[in-house]
Design a protein around this motif. Sequence first.
Motif, PDB file in Angstrom:
ATOM      1  N   UNK A  73       0.857  -1.190   0.000  1.00 52.68           N
ATOM      2  CA  UNK A  73       0.000   0.000   0.000  1.00 52.68           C
ATOM      3  C   UNK A  73       0.894   1.241   0.000  1.00 52.68           C
ATOM      4  N   UNK A  74       0.384   2.375  -0.498  1.00 50.14           N
ATOM      5  CA  UNK A  74       1.221   3.577  -0.507  1.00 50.14           C
ATOM      6  C   UNK A  74       1.533   4.017   0.920  1.00 50.14           C
ATOM      7  N   UNK A  75       2.735   4.584   1.087  1.00 45.30           N
ATOM      8  CA  UNK A  75       3.059   5.071   2.429  1.00 45.30           C
ATOM      9  C   UNK A  75       2.295   6.348   2.714  1.00 45.30           C
ATOM     10  N   UNK A  76       2.020   6.607   3.989  1.00 45.13           N
ATOM     11  CA  UNK A  76       1.301   7.848   4.320  1.00 45.13           C
ATOM     12  C   UNK A  76       2.212   9.037   4.012  1.00 45.13           C
ATOM     13  N   UNK A  77       1.605  10.190   3.617  1.00 41.92           N
ATOM     14  CA  UNK A  77       2.428  11.342   3.236  1.00 41.92           C
ATOM     15  C   UNK A  77       3.456  11.684   4.314  1.00 41.92           C
ATOM     16  N   UNK A  78       4.711  12.016   3.893  1.00 40.08           N
ATOM     17  CA  UNK A  78       5.789  12.272   4.862  1.00 40.08           C
ATOM     18  C   UNK A  78       5.484  13.453   5.768  1.00 40.08           C
ATOM     19  N   UNK A  79       4.669  14.413   5.236  1.00 40.72           N
ATOM     20  CA  UNK A  79       4.407  15.603   6.055  1.00 40.72           C
ATOM     21  C   UNK A  79       3.421  15.347   7.191  1.00 40.72           C
ATOM     22  N   UNK A  80       2.813  14.192   7.177  1.00 41.14           N
ATOM     23  CA  UNK A  80       1.854  13.902   8.257  1.00 41.14           C
ATOM     24  C   UNK A  80       2.590  13.741   9.578  1.00 41.14           C
ATOM     25  N   UNK A  81       2.002  14.306  10.645  1.00 45.51           N
ATOM     26  CA  UNK A  81       2.627  14.171  11.959  1.00 45.51           C
ATOM     27  C   UNK A  81       2.405  12.751  12.481  1.00 45.51           C
ATOM     28  N   UNK A  82       3.314  12.289  13.391  1.00 48.88           N
ATOM     29  CA  UNK A  82       3.170  10.899  13.872  1.00 48.88           C
ATOM     30  C   UNK A  82       1.776  10.601  14.425  1.00 48.88           C
ATOM     31  N   UNK A  83       1.186  11.550  15.161  1.00 46.66           N
ATOM     32  CA  UNK A  83      -0.140  11.232  15.732  1.00 46.66           C
ATOM     33  C   UNK A  83      -1.198  11.160  14.632  1.00 46.66           C
ATOM     34  N   UNK A  84      -0.989  11.921  13.549  1.00 45.29           N
ATOM     35  CA  UNK A  84      -1.947  11.852  12.433  1.00 45.29           C
ATOM     36  C   UNK A  84      -1.842  10.500  11.735  1.00 45.29           C
TER      37      UNK A  84
END
Length: 188
Positions: A73-84
Amino acid sequence: MDAAPLRYSCFAIALHWVMALAFLLMLASGLVMANLDIPKSLQFQIYQWHKSLGVLLLLAFFLRLAVRLRARVPELPVRMKPFEKKAAKAGHFALYVWMIALPLTGWLVVSASPFGLPTIVFGWFEWPHIPDLAGNEPVSEFAETAHQWLAYAFIALIAGHVAAVVKHYLIDKENLLPRMGIGRAKGE
Ligand code: HEM
Ligand code: HEM
């Protein structure tokens, strides 16, 4: 190892949208048949339709789970914060739990019902009831309450899911829809 894909696989995307539409139709039909004062014959037809599509969704769940566990699956966007990232993963996990809990409790409702009406999936094949439950009042009451409240909570979960996509688009200026097959992903 190859770089992670930018979007979900074609099959996962098709399953996501077909099942999303089907779940919305299930919520609408369930709310109409259980709460609106409509002619009995129409109500009966909607019940049959609701049960039929519900059984197909129960079966589709296992296909979806298999696809989810096998494909990358695609990785979550790098700019997302860890809690997001944690919230996104927990939210998706919860959607999976609801996608199986709803049809299972629906199946329990019809299996424990005192009416014992068969479930004929779109006039195509008969879906069996869970054995030895017909007319079992405590199970019937539990199943009806669980099915109803799971459905209401599902509406909230879906609303949160869509709100997260909108929030990413408007506030973080990150369009997640290409990851689910709508439009082009950055870098494609
Ligand atoms: C109606 C029922 C829906 C369900 C049960 C559902 C479920 C899911 C799940 C479980 C995922 C995680 C991917 C996976 O593992 O398959 C996902 C991802 C996604 N969904 Fe939905 N979804 C629904 C409706 C919608 C709607 C209406 C939208 C429109 C905004 C939407 C947009 C997305 C997007 C953009 C992703 C990708 C998120 C990411 O970037 O990883 N979904 N959905
Ligand atoms: C697949 C996802 C499903 C969703 C989203 C869903 C949703 C709903 C909703 C919103 C209601 C109305 C609740 C209320 O306001 O009282 C309902 C009722 C009902 N559903 Fe489902 N359902 C699903 C699956 C099933 C399945 C698989 C069956 C049976 C095979 C089923 C059988 C029923 C029955 C018999 C009722 C009426 C219960 C009563 O009279 O209290 N449902 N459903």
